[in-house]
Every structure is written in C-alpha cells, then in structure tokens.
Design a protein around this motif. Structure first.
Motif, mmCIF file in Angstrom:
data_model
loop_
_atom_site.group_PDB
_atom_site.id
_atom_site.type_symbol
_atom_site.label_atom_id
_atom_site.label_comp_id
_atom_site.label_asym_id
_atom_site.label_seq_id
_atom_site.Cartn_x
_atom_site.Cartn_y
_atom_site.Cartn_z
ATOM 1 N N VAL A 6 -7.992 3.580 -6.447
ATOM 2 C CA VAL A 6 -8.680 2.349 -6.866
ATOM 3 C C VAL A 6 -8.945 1.419 -5.670
ATOM 4 C CG1 VAL A 6 -6.653 0.905 -7.429
ATOM 5 C CG2 VAL A 6 -8.761 0.682 -8.770
ATOM 6 N N GLY A 9 -4.640 0.758 -0.949
ATOM 7 C CA GLY A 9 -4.381 0.888 0.491
ATOM 8 C C GLY A 9 -5.445 0.167 1.308
ATOM 9 N N THR A 26 5.022 2.957 -0.361
ATOM 10 C CA THR A 26 5.952 4.067 -0.554
ATOM 11 C C THR A 26 5.245 5.425 -0.396
ATOM 12 O OG1 THR A 26 5.696 3.546 -2.912
ATOM 13 C CG2 THR A 26 7.790 2.970 -1.888
ATOM 14 N N GLY A 27 3.961 5.499 -0.754
ATOM 15 C CA GLY A 27 3.233 6.763 -0.564
ATOM 16 C C GLY A 27 3.198 7.151 0.910
ATOM 17 N N MET A 48 5.254 15.422 -4.657
ATOM 18 C CA MET A 48 3.912 14.934 -4.289
ATOM 19 C C MET A 48 2.850 15.991 -4.553
ATOM 20 S SD MET A 48 4.592 12.821 -0.805
ATOM 21 C CE MET A 48 3.201 11.718 -0.823
ATOM 22 N N GLU A 52 3.462 14.353 -9.166
ATOM 23 C CA GLU A 52 4.488 13.662 -9.977
ATOM 24 C C GLU A 52 5.127 12.538 -9.159
ATOM 25 O OE1 GLU A 52 5.379 14.682 -13.065
ATOM 26 O OE2 GLU A 52 4.272 16.565 -13.121
ATOM 27 N N VAL A 54 8.134 10.664 -7.370
ATOM 28 C CA VAL A 54 9.437 10.985 -6.778
ATOM 29 C C VAL A 54 10.482 10.230 -7.615
ATOM 30 C CG1 VAL A 54 10.813 10.784 -4.653
ATOM 31 C CG2 VAL A 54 8.336 11.255 -4.506
ATOM 32 N N THR A 59 13.379 6.636 -4.535
ATOM 33 C CA THR A 59 12.289 5.706 -4.214
ATOM 34 C C THR A 59 12.835 4.293 -4.027
ATOM 35 O OG1 THR A 59 10.847 7.067 -5.576
ATOM 36 C CG2 THR A 59 10.044 4.878 -5.017
ATOM 37 N N ARG A 118 -14.089 8.234 -5.582
ATOM 38 C CA ARG A 118 -13.621 7.596 -4.338
ATOM 39 C C ARG A 118 -12.625 8.505 -3.608
ATOM 40 N NH1 ARG A 118 -12.614 1.255 -6.117
ATOM 41 N NH2 ARG A 118 -14.806 0.777 -6.486
ATOM 42 N N ARG A 122 -12.569 10.276 0.366
ATOM 43 C CA ARG A 122 -11.654 9.534 1.249
ATOM 44 C C ARG A 122 -11.303 10.314 2.511
ATOM 45 N NH1 ARG A 122 -6.163 7.302 -1.084
ATOM 46 N NH2 ARG A 122 -5.796 9.472 -1.635
ATOM 47 N N TYR A 132 -10.947 5.368 5.064
ATOM 48 C CA TYR A 132 -12.419 5.329 5.061
ATOM 49 C C TYR A 132 -12.935 6.057 3.831
ATOM 50 C CZ TYR A 132 -11.886 4.002 9.944
ATOM 51 O OH TYR A 132 -11.536 3.347 11.092
ATOM 52 N N SER A 136 -18.864 4.901 0.690
ATOM 53 C CA SER A 136 -18.773 3.439 0.542
ATOM 54 C C SER A 136 -18.242 2.719 1.781
ATOM 55 C CB SER A 136 -17.882 3.096 -0.655
ATOM 56 O OG SER A 136 -16.581 3.586 -0.449
ATOM 57 N N ASN A 137 -17.539 3.453 2.651
ATOM 58 C CA ASN A 137 -16.917 2.766 3.800
ATOM 59 C C ASN A 137 -16.804 3.748 4.968
ATOM 60 O OD1 ASN A 137 -15.416 0.939 5.306
ATOM 61 N ND2 ASN A 137 -13.476 1.509 4.329
ATOM 62 N N ARG A 155 -5.961 13.963 2.983
ATOM 63 C CA ARG A 155 -4.518 14.085 2.734
ATOM 64 C C ARG A 155 -4.143 15.467 2.223
ATOM 65 N NH1 ARG A 155 -3.080 8.656 -0.601
ATOM 66 N NH2 ARG A 155 -3.308 7.172 1.081
ATOM 67 N N ALA A 192 -11.893 -3.786 -9.792
ATOM 68 C CA ALA A 192 -12.064 -3.129 -8.483
ATOM 69 C C ALA A 192 -13.274 -2.205 -8.456
ATOM 70 C CB ALA A 192 -10.789 -2.360 -8.121
#
Ligand code: AP5
Length: 215
Positions: A6, A9, A26-27, A48, A52, A54, A59, A118, A122, A132, A136-137, A155, A192
């Motif tokens: 969304v 970050g 935390t991610g 991850m 799911e 952690v 955490t 999005r 990414r 980025y 959009s960016n 990622r 958003a």
C-alpha cells in the motif's frame, strides 16, 4: 499500518528524512536476519516465504529491543509493527514503562488489485533499501538507485502467490488490530490510492498537527 504494497515503506522513508527520526520496520529487520546462516534465520525465512507472520514472541522481542536504542528517544516511525493485538499491547506496555506513547496510528488503504499491481512493479535498492516502482515512481536511471547508486532488485519473498497470501493473512490477522486502535481513538485512515506525493502531504499535515500540539 496497511496491506502489503500500500506504500508504508515509501511514506516512512520520506517522513523519516524530513523529521530526522528513524524507521523501525520489522519486515526489513527480518529480511536482514534471514540472510544469516542460523536456525533463527531459517525459521524466519520459512515464515516469510510462506507469506505468514513470524510468531509474536520473536517479533515483539526484536522490535522492542530496537526501540530501546538511543536514536529512537526523540521519536520513531513504526512500519509493519504491530500487526497483531498482542504485539500492540506489548508495545503500549513497553513504551508506557519508559514514559513514551504512540501519538498516531495511520492506516493506509487501497483496493487489493491496486496493491498487487504496485507490488509487481516494485524495485528496492540492495544497498540503502530505497523503494521504487517501475511505473509510478521509477528511478532516474533504470536499475540504479537515485540516492546511493546501488543496484535495484526485487525482494526474495515476492512471488505473486506469496503476495496474494500475504494479503489474506493481513485481512485475517490484522483486522482485530484495527478495531483495537479504533477503540483507543488513535486511528487515522488515509486513502492511499492517491499519488505518492498526495499521500505524503496528507501524512505531513497530520504529523504537523502533532508537532504543534506538543510545542
Ligand atoms: P513487510 O516487509 O513489512 O511487508 P508488508 O507489510 O507486506 O509491506 P510491503 O513492505 O510489501 O509494502 P509497503 O506497504 O511497505 O509498500 P511499499 O512502500 O514498498 O513484511 C514482510 C514479511 O515480514 C511479512 O510477510 C512477515 O512474514 C514478516 N513480518 C514483518 N513484520 C511483522 C510483524 N510485525 N509480525 C509478524 N511478521 C512480520 O510500496 C509498494 C510499491 O508501490 C512500490 O513499488 C512503491 O514505489 C509503490 N507505491 C507506493 N505508494 C504508491 C502510491 N501512492 N502510488 C503509486 N505507487 C505507490
């Protein structure tokens, strides 16, 4: 708070620079841990990669210990924590012991199809973590971070199936947290679906109110 993709970050990075306060994400912390070779890293990676959460104990310990570090004393932005009521209660208790509290909880909202789109576009800097998006960016130079010149990557925990499952987990596990914060009257809901700049402006307006209240 808000579903995966969304823009939590993205907005945290912008506001952290402006207000001179650190981001506790935390991610990102878990992504660092999973690079190690240890039983803990393997456990984190498994959660991850399945999309799911952690477990809470791990955490909470990790996030609260980060909040004990001196750079958080003049304020901080939490990104992706808390995600369960148990995490929120542990956070409130720990901050209260230190005479601190959360000023605002912001929930960013956008429809599922939009956040999935999005996420698909990414790219993240492998050196400084700047986020980025290819439509959009975008970075000024393809594949290169504007800020530090680092290489942009996607990622490791990011297949479309995992992204969809992360959305389901968010809807199921984080809904009670929204009710929790509505109960404490700290929740602000921001649309958003607007551009990155528009969302930043709305967040800034909200935070400037907080800063004025304190002055
Ligand atoms: P985490 O890394 O926190 O992932 P997430 O919450 O799923 O969110 P993302 O980081 O994927 O998205 P984002 O909202 O930050 O969006 P972004 O700004 O990148 O967590 C990963 C995993 O770690 C979890 O699944 C779990 O396993 C574990 N974990 C973490 N915290 C935990 C906790 N508390 N408890 C238990 N487990 C935990 O933006 C996405 C894209 O959209 C980018 O390309 C960006 O450029 C673009 N974009 C952003 N805003 C806009 C806009 N307004 N318009 C157009 N494009 C935009």
């Amino acid at each position: 708070m808000g579903p995966p993709g969304v823009g939590k970050g993205t907005q945290s990075q912008r506001l952290s620079g402006e207000y001179g306060i650190p981001i506790v994400a935390t991610g990102d912390m878990f992504r660092k841990i999973r690079q190690d070779v240890s039983p803990l890293a393997r456990e984190v990676q498994e959660y991850m990669d399945r999309g799911e959460y952690v477990p809470d104990d791990l955490t909470i310990e990790m996030a609260l210990s980060r909040l004990n570090e001196p750079d958080t004393k003049k304020g901080f932005i939490l990104d992706g924590f808390p995600r369960t009521v148990r995490q929120a209660e542990a956070l409130d208790d720990a901050l209260a012991q230190d005479d601190r509290h959360i000023d605002h909880v912001v929930l960013l909202t956008a429809p599922n199809e939009m956040v999935l789109e999005r996420l698909a576009g990414r790219w993240v800097c492998s050196t400084c973590g700047r986020v980025y998006n290819e439509s959009s960016n975008p970075p000024r130079l393809p594949g290169v971070c504007d800020v530090c010149g680092g290489k942009l990557v996607q990622r490791a925990d990011e297949t479309p199936e995992v992204q969809r499952h992360r959305l389901e987990v968010y809807e199921h596990q984080t809904a009670p947290l929204i009710t929790y914060y509505q109960g404490t009257k700290r929740l602000e809901v921001l649309d958003a679906t607007k551009s990155v700049d528009e969302v930043t402006n709305e967040l800034r307006a909200l935070l400037n109110g907080v800063v004025k209240e304190r002055a």
